[in-house]
Design a protein around this motif. Sequence first.
Motif, PDB file in Angstrom:
ATOM      1  N   ALA A   1       3.756  20.394 -13.533  1.00 31.93           N
ATOM      2  CA  ALA A   1       3.252  19.383 -12.396  1.00 31.93           C
ATOM      3  C   ALA A   1       2.697  19.055 -12.377  1.00 31.93           C
ATOM      4  CB  ALA A   1       3.297  20.702 -11.575  1.00 31.93           C
ATOM      5  N   THR A   2       2.166  17.770 -12.005  1.00 32.42           N
ATOM      6  CA  THR A   2       1.043  16.761 -11.447  1.00 32.42           C
ATOM      7  C   THR A   2       0.360  16.887 -10.897  1.00 32.42           C
ATOM      8  OG1 THR A   2       2.821  15.712 -12.366  1.00 32.42           O
ATOM      9  CG2 THR A   2       0.652  13.882 -11.357  1.00 32.42           C
ATOM     10  N   ASP A   3      -1.278  16.913 -11.186  1.00 35.48           N
ATOM     11  CA  ASP A   3      -1.895  17.739  -9.624  1.00 35.48           C
ATOM     12  C   ASP A   3      -3.544  16.805  -9.644  1.00 35.48           C
ATOM     13  OD1 ASP A   3      -1.455  20.268  -9.652  1.00 35.48           O
ATOM     14  OD2 ASP A   3      -3.359  20.909 -11.265  1.00 35.48           O
ATOM     15  N   LEU A   4      -3.302  16.508  -7.986  1.00 33.00           N
ATOM     16  CA  LEU A   4      -3.745  14.990  -8.037  1.00 33.00           C
ATOM     17  C   LEU A   4      -4.853  15.625  -6.623  1.00 33.00           C
ATOM     18  CD1 LEU A   4      -0.784  13.078  -5.979  1.00 33.00           C
ATOM     19  CD2 LEU A   4      -1.704  12.951  -8.452  1.00 33.00           C
ATOM     20  N   VAL A   5      -6.475  14.043  -7.069  1.00 33.36           N
ATOM     21  CA  VAL A   5      -7.187  14.157  -6.355  1.00 33.36           C
ATOM     22  C   VAL A   5      -7.632  13.705  -5.330  1.00 33.36           C
ATOM     23  CG1 VAL A   5     -10.135  15.093  -5.869  1.00 33.36           C
ATOM     24  CG2 VAL A   5      -8.137  16.070  -8.020  1.00 33.36           C
ATOM     25  N   PHE A   6      -8.024  13.691  -4.210  1.00 28.11           N
ATOM     26  CA  PHE A   6      -7.786  12.542  -2.827  1.00 28.11           C
ATOM     27  C   PHE A   6      -9.729  12.667  -2.490  1.00 28.11           C
ATOM     28  CE2 PHE A   6      -3.448  13.681  -3.062  1.00 28.11           C
ATOM     29  CZ  PHE A   6      -2.869  12.811  -2.612  1.00 28.11           C
ATOM     30  N   LYS A   7      -9.491  11.207  -1.745  1.00 26.66           N
ATOM     31  CA  LYS A   7     -10.878  10.998  -1.532  1.00 26.66           C
ATOM     32  C   LYS A   7     -11.140  11.835   0.042  1.00 26.66           C
ATOM     33  CE  LYS A   7     -10.376   5.882  -2.534  1.00 26.66           C
ATOM     34  NZ  LYS A   7     -10.586   4.875  -1.646  1.00 26.66           N
ATOM     35  N   THR A   8     -10.504  11.996   0.609  1.00 24.40           N
ATOM     36  CA  THR A   8     -10.414  12.609   1.444  1.00 24.40           C
ATOM     37  C   THR A   8      -9.702  13.838   1.822  1.00 24.40           C
ATOM     38  OG1 THR A   8      -9.154  11.884   3.355  1.00 24.40           O
ATOM     39  CG2 THR A   8     -11.746  11.270   2.807  1.00 24.40           C
ATOM     40  N   ALA A   9      -9.548  15.372   2.252  1.00 21.64           N
ATOM     41  CA  ALA A   9      -8.552  16.186   2.938  1.00 21.64           C
ATOM     42  C   ALA A   9      -7.557  15.228   3.647  1.00 21.64           C
ATOM     43  CB  ALA A   9      -9.142  17.127   3.736  1.00 21.64           C
ATOM     44  N   ALA A  10      -7.636  14.212   4.968  1.00 23.37           N
ATOM     45  CA  ALA A  10      -6.749  13.411   5.987  1.00 23.37           C
ATOM     46  C   ALA A  10      -5.892  12.426   4.591  1.00 23.37           C
ATOM     47  CB  ALA A  10      -7.754  13.105   6.490  1.00 23.37           C
ATOM     48  N   ASP A  11      -6.848  11.907   3.854  1.00 27.03           N
ATOM     49  CA  ASP A  11      -5.931  11.797   2.835  1.00 27.03           C
ATOM     50  C   ASP A  11      -4.597  11.776   1.579  1.00 27.03           C
ATOM     51  OD1 ASP A  11      -7.048   8.862   2.982  1.00 27.03           O
ATOM     52  OD2 ASP A  11      -8.381   9.415   1.535  1.00 27.03           O
ATOM     53  N   ARG A  12      -5.203  13.098   2.041  1.00 27.85           N
ATOM     54  CA  ARG A  12      -4.334  14.503   1.007  1.00 27.85           C
ATOM     55  C   ARG A  12      -3.123  14.813   1.679  1.00 27.85           C
ATOM     56  NH1 ARG A  12      -4.949  19.984  -0.592  1.00 27.85           N
ATOM     57  NH2 ARG A  12      -5.918  20.290   1.974  1.00 27.85           N
ATOM     58  N   ASP A  13      -3.612  15.065   3.401  1.00 25.32           N
ATOM     59  CA  ASP A  13      -2.643  16.121   4.316  1.00 25.32           C
ATOM     60  C   ASP A  13      -1.584  13.971   4.793  1.00 25.32           C
ATOM     61  OD1 ASP A  13      -4.114  18.305   4.195  1.00 25.32           O
ATOM     62  OD2 ASP A  13      -5.125  17.779   5.737  1.00 25.32           O
ATOM     63  N   ALA A  14      -1.924  13.651   4.741  1.00 24.91           N
ATOM     64  CA  ALA A  14      -0.972  12.235   4.918  1.00 24.91           C
ATOM     65  C   ALA A  14      -0.014  11.988   3.873  1.00 24.91           C
ATOM     66  CB  ALA A  14      -2.347  10.876   5.671  1.00 24.91           C
ATOM     67  N   LEU A  15      -0.342  12.627   2.648  1.00 24.20           N
ATOM     68  CA  LEU A  15       0.892  11.744   1.828  1.00 24.20           C
ATOM     69  C   LEU A  15       1.284  13.553   1.417  1.00 24.20           C
ATOM     70  CD1 LEU A  15      -0.708   8.926  -0.105  1.00 24.20           C
ATOM     71  CD2 LEU A  15       0.608   8.937   1.413  1.00 24.20           C
ATOM     72  N   LEU A  16       1.377  14.486   1.956  1.00 26.33           N
ATOM     73  CA  LEU A  16       1.662  15.632   1.270  1.00 26.33           C
ATOM     74  C   LEU A  16       3.370  15.369   1.539  1.00 26.33           C
ATOM     75  CD1 LEU A  16      -0.587  18.443   2.721  1.00 26.33           C
ATOM     76  CD2 LEU A  16       0.519  18.524   0.206  1.00 26.33           C
ATOM     77  N   SER A  17       3.868  14.929   2.459  1.00 29.57           N
ATOM     78  CA  SER A  17       5.524  15.164   2.130  1.00 29.57           C
ATOM     79  C   SER A  17       6.033  13.865   1.295  1.00 29.57           C
ATOM     80  CB  SER A  17       6.266  14.900   4.021  1.00 29.57           C
ATOM     81  OG  SER A  17       7.774  14.456   3.805  1.00 29.57           O
ATOM     82  N   ASP A  18       5.165  12.662   1.369  1.00 28.51           N
ATOM     83  CA  ASP A  18       5.529  11.180   0.200  1.00 28.51           C
ATOM     84  C   ASP A  18       5.381  11.897  -0.949  1.00 28.51           C
ATOM     85  OD1 ASP A  18       6.178   9.754   1.852  1.00 28.51           O
ATOM     86  OD2 ASP A  18       4.418   9.172   2.889  1.00 28.51           O
ATOM     87  N   LEU A  19       5.109  12.684  -0.846  1.00 30.73           N
ATOM     88  CA  LEU A  19       3.971  13.258  -2.777  1.00 30.73           C
ATOM     89  C   LEU A  19       5.042  14.497  -3.284  1.00 30.73           C
ATOM     90  CD1 LEU A  19       0.697  11.828  -3.574  1.00 30.73           C
ATOM     91  CD2 LEU A  19       2.660  10.639  -4.022  1.00 30.73           C
ATOM     92  N   GLU A  20       5.932  15.189  -2.282  1.00 36.05           N
ATOM     93  CA  GLU A  20       6.829  15.903  -2.293  1.00 36.05           C
ATOM     94  C   GLU A  20       5.666  17.334  -3.106  1.00 36.05           C
ATOM     95  OE1 GLU A  20       9.722  16.082  -5.112  1.00 36.05           O
ATOM     96  OE2 GLU A  20      10.653  14.100  -3.507  1.00 36.05           O
ATOM     97  N   GLY A  21       4.089  17.491  -2.347  1.00 38.41           N
ATOM     98  CA  GLY A  21       3.238  17.930  -2.728  1.00 38.41           C
ATOM     99  C   GLY A  21       3.175  19.411  -1.945  1.00 38.41           C
ATOM    100  N   GLU A  22       2.117  20.273  -2.648  1.00 37.09           N
ATOM    101  CA  GLU A  22       1.335  21.463  -1.956  1.00 37.09           C
ATOM    102  C   GLU A  22      -0.035  21.848  -1.766  1.00 37.09           C
ATOM    103  OE1 GLU A  22       0.595  25.906  -4.153  1.00 37.09           O
ATOM    104  OE2 GLU A  22       1.492  24.132  -4.931  1.00 37.09           O
ATOM    105  N   ALA A  23      -0.447  21.724  -1.093  1.00 41.46           N
ATOM    106  CA  ALA A  23      -2.155  21.044  -0.988  1.00 41.46           C
ATOM    107  C   ALA A  23      -2.640  22.383  -1.951  1.00 41.46           C
ATOM    108  CB  ALA A  23      -2.430  21.389   0.318  1.00 41.46           C
ATOM    109  N   ILE A  24      -4.112  22.843  -2.124  1.00 42.30           N
ATOM    110  CA  ILE A  24      -4.380  23.361  -2.658  1.00 42.30           C
ATOM    111  C   ILE A  24      -5.958  23.170  -2.524  1.00 42.30           C
ATOM    112  CG2 ILE A  24      -5.138  24.073  -4.709  1.00 42.30           C
ATOM    113  CD1 ILE A  24      -3.496  22.394  -6.777  1.00 42.30           C
ATOM    114  N   GLY A  25      -6.654  24.102  -1.895  1.00 42.62           N
ATOM    115  CA  GLY A  25      -7.706  23.886  -1.925  1.00 42.62           C
ATOM    116  C   GLY A  25      -7.948  22.954  -0.665  1.00 42.62           C
ATOM    117  N   GLU A  26      -9.361  21.826  -0.625  1.00 42.89           N
ATOM    118  CA  GLU A  26      -9.808  21.195   0.063  1.00 42.89           C
ATOM    119  C   GLU A  26      -9.582  19.645  -0.250  1.00 42.89           C
ATOM    120  OE1 GLU A  26     -14.297  21.017   2.080  1.00 42.89           O
ATOM    121  OE2 GLU A  26     -13.904  19.954   0.590  1.00 42.89           O
TER     122      GLU A  26
END
Length: 462
Positions: free
Chosen positions: A204-229
């Motif tokens: 799969a493709t793993d991504l790192v976000f500037k902030t947790a808020a940025d990550r959580d806002a794009l979970l759906s659009d990126l079909e993502g699974e949150a990992i850690g912070e």
Amino acid sequence: MSPRPPARPQGKRPAPKAPVQKTSRPKSADPSVALENDIGISARIAAINLIEAALAKRGGFDEVSAGNEFNKLSESERGFARALSLLVLRRIGQLDHIISKKTQKMPPEAVRSLLRIGMAQIFFMQVPDFAAVSTTVKLAERDNKTRPFKGLINAILRGLIREGGLREVNPKKLMPDWLWQRWLQTYGEDNASDLALTLTEEPATDLVFKTAADRDALLSDLEGEAIGEVNLRSALRGDLRHWADYEAGRWWVQDIAAATPVNLLGDLAGKTALDVCAAPGGKTLQLIHKGAEVVAIDRSKGRLKRLEDNLKRLNVTAEVHNADAATFDDPRTFDVVLVDAPCSATGTYRRQPDVLWGTKPADIAKLADVQHRLLDTLAPKVKSGGDFIYCTCSLEREEGETQILAFLRRNKDFSLVKPDGATLERGGIPEASVSSEGWLRLLPHHRKGGQDGFFIAHMRKS
């Protein structure tokens, strides 16, 4: 003495010794849909060239894929050639084992190359059977060395289609024997089997976000699974430049294992950091977003260009130097020194299966010497009370455990920092990857869906 095999993840079943591989894709009943034109042939020739380059020497795959001939192909041809070649390199041990069972005498290398790409298309790609067989036979007809074998190629491929698939995977047949023996001795049979079978899984493709808020806002659009912070694993495929908020610079691509060294660190506001062998820049970006003032160095101009492009896209800055760490003349000391050292890269085989075939045993000893010198060169650049992180994307003990044990014997003012529970949670780090000594040995199968293989030692200067 071999290290104690790492603990298996709790509740994980042992790897099956001979799992069934079945093809679930629909087969075309109309042979007229087969791709038989010159574009299809060109892409398959390119795939063979990539495979042969990977088997010939370390770095050969990258050389061919960056070459003028390869880049003359259309975008779709290049994509097909890459996908086909990587599939073959993931399965080459298995495919060659099947070829040996189907022939009284192993055919020449050029013939094996054609059989490999034919089987990979039939069983692992959305290519109609007729097209896979027809184009492979056409390729055989083009070369005097393979023309006499076109009947054999046709018969083997059609016979395998009638049999219904490649039914058996023996883990030890998936990889070079010398590496299998090393991993068997180092990690034990269950872990070695799991390591080998991970090779068959598309990462799969793993991504790192500037902030947790940025990550959580794009979970759906990126079909993502949150990992850690601030990490995310995306189920998307295709050109990531078209993914949500790529141009906005809210995230960058970085395998979760590669992100772990910086994830071990807390808030770095007001601190300085030296990132050695920094390109393509994932760890530099992490250090910046933890608040550090970063100096990044790398000896490769081409790779530094990627780092600078990433800095620009994310609208952040770092002090960047095209320099060799061994001769970097800078009197400063730093709160954090991080070195992702040059290594055999055997831990990256999920994404770069060519490393298994291009790496030779002698490479490991040569690279271990480089790592030894880097550690001793960089140790004085760590401030008193500062953090020194050494990591390699290698599964070889000489580039990890042995290297750090020797360094700590030479440098009594450094000690290991074992991650606590909060650090493991913040970084999404599997407990199975934490050794009793305090370093991390991240094995690909320690995480559901896989990760790169990494060794990480977090040390602190007294």
